[in-house]
Motif scaffolding. Sequence first.
Motif, PDB file in Angstrom:
ATOM      1  N   SER A 158       0.793  -1.220   0.000  1.00 12.59           N
ATOM      2  CA  SER A 158       0.000   0.000   0.000  1.00 12.59           C
ATOM      3  C   SER A 158       0.836   1.286   0.000  1.00 12.59           C
ATOM      4  O   SER A 158       1.664   1.512   0.892  1.00 12.59           O
ATOM      5  N   ARG A 161      -0.674   3.429   2.882  1.00 13.31           N
ATOM      6  CA  ARG A 161      -0.062   3.142   4.184  1.00 13.31           C
ATOM      7  C   ARG A 161       1.198   3.969   4.389  1.00 13.31           C
ATOM      8  O   ARG A 161       1.441   4.502   5.486  1.00 13.31           O
ATOM      9  N   SER A 287      -3.873  -3.230   3.556  1.00 13.11           N
ATOM     10  CA  SER A 287      -3.028  -2.050   3.776  1.00 13.11           C
ATOM     11  C   SER A 287      -2.858  -1.779   5.264  1.00 13.11           C
ATOM     12  O   SER A 287      -1.837  -1.244   5.701  1.00 13.11           O
TER      13      SER A 287
END
Length: 392
Positions: A158, A161, A287
């Motif tokens: 991700s 993230r 994520s």
Amino acid sequence: MRVIIIGAGIGGTSAGIALQRLGHDVRIYDQIRENRPVGAALSLWPNGVKVLNWLGLRDEVAALGGHLDTMAYVDGHTGDTMCRFSLDPVTDQTGQRSYPVARADLQGLLMDTVGADRIHLGMRMQSISQTDDEVTVTFENGQTATADLVIGADGARSLTRDYVRGTPTERRYSGYTNFNGLVPIDTRVGPVDQWTTYVAEGKRVSVMPVAGDRFYFFCDVPQPSGIPYDRSTGIAPLREAFAGWAPGVQTLLDSIDPATSFNRVEIWDVDPFHTWTRGRVVLLGDSAHNTAPDIGQGACSALEDSYVLGLLFATTSLGIEDTLRRYEHARTQRAADLVLRARKRAAETHGFEPDVTEAWYDGLRRETGENVIRGIVGNIADSPVSIGGLLA
């Protein structure tokens, strides 16, 4: 609200449906160009199925699910049954059957429910910026989109993230490679209504029924990461890893068509963390809690995220950032617990400590089902779909 969701997987689409049902304007963006999910199928345990029921998809999901009545472990070398037991106690204690489902079928259902006009494929996110009032996402093709809220459901690697945490997140190799796909059901491998798992040497070969008279199969091979693999060699790594194994395993290998349904995935996870929000940006699914598949709760955990996020937006009114903080508080510990349980399970079953795995095999030969059922239900018991401590 105007809502942007990055990622059209199980978590992103289920969150989209939950927020659409509240009247919000949802747009989903994904870098994929067509519905070709990673992985052939997944396990929907009762906590995940209940979220899909809540989203109004009860009958559709039941139609996609395999009929799973029993579970069995089989000695991978001899083919002898180590234990076999009914899964009815899981249904009885939770109030819902479990369904193995083909991932593409489920993802297709969720995407159709969101609506094709709301999903934009071939859109790889490049960056996120936000002010006090809105969030803007920039894509690699130069296009931008602006909303009141951004949900990062963009998977194990991700980019959302990284933005939320302010730094890249290091992933951890789980110690094994998973091979999976779909094959026609063959009772020489296992009964049509059973989750059958062959075990030996820290390896696993498992089949579960899904709709369409198919088995979802997965094979785990403990090995270092980074081993080269050329798709032109097909299932050669499985032939080598399971040479001399029981006839049922050889029958399964013979039925695999690597050109149509065969995936090879190194298994990684991420150490649990508890910062899931930054202003009007929030994490959901892999994520937020990338996990190994060893307890079958990855997709279910993402569905739980969608459930909690939907409930909180339906019931709180102090603003987006307040609601996201409440979601974070409600979800991070539960998700972390599942990641660590899966990590522990992977170590036990894959021979990382040979004595521990051999002790597990010995226990399977005496298993009545009670301990396995307790473990399955234990993974569900603290789910947000539980009511007042009950699993109803």
